[in-house]
Design a protein around this motif. Sequence first.
Motif, PDB file in Angstrom:
ATOM      1  N   PHE A 346      37.739  60.679  35.607  1.00 15.27           N
ATOM      2  CA  PHE A 346      38.987  60.710  36.246  1.00 15.27           C
ATOM      3  C   PHE A 346      39.020  61.784  37.428  1.00 15.27           C
ATOM      4  O   PHE A 346      39.316  61.692  38.570  1.00 15.27           O
ATOM      5  CB  PHE A 346      40.236  60.843  35.797  1.00 15.27           C
ATOM      6  CG  PHE A 346      41.518  60.784  36.633  1.00 15.27           C
ATOM      7  CD1 PHE A 346      42.083  59.462  37.143  1.00 15.27           C
ATOM      8  CD2 PHE A 346      42.242  61.972  36.754  1.00 15.27           C
ATOM      9  CE1 PHE A 346      43.036  59.560  38.110  1.00 15.27           C
ATOM     10  CE2 PHE A 346      43.198  61.944  37.600  1.00 15.27           C
ATOM     11  CZ  PHE A 346      43.926  60.761  38.214  1.00 15.27           C
ATOM     12  N   ASP A 347      38.659  63.098  37.130  1.00 14.91           N
ATOM     13  CA  ASP A 347      38.543  64.217  38.019  1.00 14.91           C
ATOM     14  C   ASP A 347      37.590  63.975  38.999  1.00 14.91           C
ATOM     15  O   ASP A 347      37.915  64.422  40.227  1.00 14.91           O
ATOM     16  CB  ASP A 347      38.283  65.593  37.222  1.00 14.91           C
ATOM     17  CG  ASP A 347      38.126  66.691  38.049  1.00 14.91           C
ATOM     18  OD1 ASP A 347      39.309  67.154  38.527  1.00 14.91           O
ATOM     19  OD2 ASP A 347      37.107  67.168  38.185  1.00 14.91           O
ATOM     20  N   PHE A 348      36.447  63.397  38.791  1.00 16.08           N
ATOM     21  CA  PHE A 348      35.381  63.241  39.581  1.00 16.08           C
ATOM     22  C   PHE A 348      35.782  62.133  40.513  1.00 16.08           C
ATOM     23  O   PHE A 348      35.680  62.239  41.925  1.00 16.08           O
ATOM     24  CB  PHE A 348      34.129  62.857  39.059  1.00 16.08           C
ATOM     25  CG  PHE A 348      32.990  62.753  39.920  1.00 16.08           C
ATOM     26  CD1 PHE A 348      32.324  63.839  40.262  1.00 16.08           C
ATOM     27  CD2 PHE A 348      32.673  61.469  40.313  1.00 16.08           C
ATOM     28  CE1 PHE A 348      31.128  63.694  41.333  1.00 16.08           C
ATOM     29  CE2 PHE A 348      31.454  61.224  41.401  1.00 16.08           C
ATOM     30  CZ  PHE A 348      30.808  62.525  41.815  1.00 16.08           C
ATOM     31  N   ILE A 349      36.401  61.174  40.195  1.00 19.71           N
ATOM     32  CA  ILE A 349      36.795  60.040  41.104  1.00 19.71           C
ATOM     33  C   ILE A 349      37.936  60.295  42.159  1.00 19.71           C
ATOM     34  O   ILE A 349      38.082  60.180  43.201  1.00 19.71           O
ATOM     35  CB  ILE A 349      37.053  58.685  40.079  1.00 19.71           C
ATOM     36  CG1 ILE A 349      35.911  58.279  39.222  1.00 19.71           C
ATOM     37  CG2 ILE A 349      37.909  57.610  41.197  1.00 19.71           C
ATOM     38  CD1 ILE A 349      36.445  57.146  38.447  1.00 19.71           C
ATOM     39  N   HIS A 350      39.081  60.859  41.275  1.00 17.82           N
ATOM     40  CA  HIS A 350      40.132  61.342  42.152  1.00 17.82           C
ATOM     41  C   HIS A 350      40.171  62.594  42.970  1.00 17.82           C
ATOM     42  O   HIS A 350      40.499  62.642  44.136  1.00 17.82           O
ATOM     43  CB  HIS A 350      41.332  61.241  41.315  1.00 17.82           C
ATOM     44  CG  HIS A 350      42.688  61.890  42.049  1.00 17.82           C
ATOM     45  ND1 HIS A 350      43.303  60.842  42.589  1.00 17.82           N
ATOM     46  CD2 HIS A 350      43.486  63.117  42.099  1.00 17.82           C
ATOM     47  CE1 HIS A 350      44.529  61.324  43.181  1.00 17.82           C
ATOM     48  NE2 HIS A 350      44.470  62.496  42.740  1.00 17.82           N
ATOM     49  N   ASN A 351      39.350  63.474  42.581  1.00 21.03           N
ATOM     50  CA  ASN A 351      39.217  64.812  43.386  1.00 21.03           C
ATOM     51  C   ASN A 351      37.932  64.949  44.001  1.00 21.03           C
ATOM     52  O   ASN A 351      37.952  65.627  45.366  1.00 21.03           O
ATOM     53  CB  ASN A 351      39.321  66.157  42.484  1.00 21.03           C
ATOM     54  CG  ASN A 351      40.905  66.110  41.681  1.00 21.03           C
ATOM     55  OD1 ASN A 351      41.629  65.523  42.181  1.00 21.03           O
ATOM     56  ND2 ASN A 351      40.788  66.410  40.249  1.00 21.03           N
ATOM     57  N   THR A 352      36.839  64.358  43.616  1.00 26.38           N
ATOM     58  CA  THR A 352      35.711  64.705  44.347  1.00 26.38           C
ATOM     59  C   THR A 352      35.488  63.300  45.215  1.00 26.38           C
ATOM     60  O   THR A 352      35.056  63.559  46.597  1.00 26.38           O
ATOM     61  CB  THR A 352      34.490  64.772  43.539  1.00 26.38           C
ATOM     62  OG1 THR A 352      34.727  65.750  42.601  1.00 26.38           O
ATOM     63  CG2 THR A 352      33.061  64.752  44.273  1.00 26.38           C
ATOM     64  N   MET A 353      35.629  62.158  45.134  1.00 25.51           N
ATOM     65  CA  MET A 353      35.550  60.877  45.767  1.00 25.51           C
ATOM     66  C   MET A 353      36.839  60.725  46.482  1.00 25.51           C
ATOM     67  O   MET A 353      36.686  59.703  47.333  1.00 25.51           O
ATOM     68  CB  MET A 353      35.069  59.666  44.769  1.00 25.51           C
ATOM     69  CG  MET A 353      33.936  59.739  44.065  1.00 25.51           C
ATOM     70  SD  MET A 353      33.592  58.689  42.610  1.00 25.51           S
ATOM     71  CE  MET A 353      33.315  57.204  43.777  1.00 25.51           C
ATOM     72  N   HIS A 357      45.323  56.820  42.922  1.00 30.81           N
ATOM     73  CA  HIS A 357      45.605  56.546  41.786  1.00 30.81           C
ATOM     74  C   HIS A 357      45.638  54.700  41.807  1.00 30.81           C
ATOM     75  O   HIS A 357      45.313  54.333  40.878  1.00 30.81           O
ATOM     76  CB  HIS A 357      47.013  56.795  41.236  1.00 30.81           C
ATOM     77  CG  HIS A 357      46.926  58.247  40.665  1.00 30.81           C
ATOM     78  ND1 HIS A 357      46.778  59.242  41.643  1.00 30.81           N
ATOM     79  CD2 HIS A 357      46.754  58.628  39.287  1.00 30.81           C
ATOM     80  CE1 HIS A 357      46.843  60.316  40.702  1.00 30.81           C
ATOM     81  NE2 HIS A 357      46.760  60.011  39.426  1.00 30.81           N
ATOM     82  N   HIS A 358      46.354  54.172  42.769  1.00 29.24           N
ATOM     83  CA  HIS A 358      46.528  52.722  42.956  1.00 29.24           C
ATOM     84  C   HIS A 358      45.048  52.119  43.010  1.00 29.24           C
ATOM     85  O   HIS A 358      45.065  50.974  42.456  1.00 29.24           O
ATOM     86  CB  HIS A 358      47.545  52.278  44.100  1.00 29.24           C
ATOM     87  CG  HIS A 358      46.662  52.650  45.407  1.00 29.24           C
ATOM     88  ND1 HIS A 358      46.803  53.746  46.159  1.00 29.24           N
ATOM     89  CD2 HIS A 358      46.232  51.610  46.291  1.00 29.24           C
ATOM     90  CE1 HIS A 358      45.965  53.761  47.350  1.00 29.24           C
ATOM     91  NE2 HIS A 358      45.753  52.456  47.358  1.00 29.24           N
TER      92      HIS A 358
END
Length: 429
Positions: A346-353, A357-358
């Motif tokens: 989740f950290d990679f998807i939300h903060n890096t990419m 959330h939706h």
Amino acid sequence: MASTCAQLCLRGTGPLYSKTVSSTWQYYTRVQQRIKVTRAPTKVISGSSIRGNHTTATTLTRLRWKQQICFYSDSAAKYLTTEAKEGTNTQELSRTNVGAHKTSLLPTRDAALTTENNHISLADLDPVAQPSALEEISDEEAISISVPSAIPPVSTTLRDYVDKSETLSKLVQLGVNLWKLEQRPNVGSMLLRLNFNTDVAPRLLFLKDIGVEDSRFGYIISHNPFILTESLENLQARVNYLKSKNFSSETVASMVSRAPYLLNFSVKRLDNRLGFYQQQLNLSANNTRNIVARLPRLLCGSLEPVKENLKVCEIELGFKRNEIQHIVLAVPKLLTANKRKLTEIFDFIHNTMKVPHHLITKFPQVLNSKHLRLRERHLFLEYLGKAQYDPTLPNYITLDRLVSLPDETFCTELALATLEDFYLFQKTL
């Protein structure tokens, strides 16, 4: 022995004593005559002849002669002692008893002294003379020797018992991994005590009756050997409960095949588990059956990891309750996923990419992907300037295609590059 008999004669001073000693001497004379007869017999012992062996014959007959004389002399001495105490008033009665005693005793000793044709057997007289271990025997005798099966009393592996145990041999034929079971405490001893016809076969027939395929028997027993000790009444009651909750027969068979411990839990526990998921996720009865049918181990495992993951999704990851509900319905496995792996992806998807959330809620399968695979592909697209995950912008790349496509399709359709270029880029990471 002769001196003993002479002393008895000197001590006796009556007609009764004279007759008794006379009988003793008569028996002594009979024994001497018998010894003369057995001086040089011919006897076949273990296939070989013994002819005129003077030393052996003398030793054997002397041994038997001493046994007979000692026995009769002791009897006579006991008789004389008793008569001396009782007096002369009982002489006639004692004489009758002596006659009866001699009558019953002498034929037995006489028969024991000789065998057929007046030949004395070496094995009968000498207890030390036993068949030698080096003696050659015939093939028929060798075949007739029965050797007991060597079952080790203690062993660290079930392999030593497979050839001796019908239950273990049949379980191996079913595909049971005994090497897994022997590593668990007391399971090996339990399996050795089971009878295949009375304990194992009825449970296998029960599984077959509820729709479990034969090819799954080995998997079920390898993971849950304790199902072989459950009563058939309890197993049937748990299947009936699941069917009462509108699980179809095919669904129940599939759940049992994929979750071997399912039928080991009581009806009360199964009911409590179904109620927990329905209340915690605010699901309908149909949706609850849906996630349990897809992941039946939710009814078998501990609830603590499930509660922890729900808190992580809501507090640490920041998902709303309705978003968590949508994610769980799409990917029930996230309820039992490793907490560290879940937060890392989740950290990679939300903060890096930079995926909100939706969008993650719309494609929840990305949370169940491999972190390395996701990272390599994103960095390759970013290197090419094509890392676009916003649906409102051109060249939009969906998260499900990003993680689900094979490498060749990913390169040709999303990255618009060759597979060799992608492999060379991976070496730079």
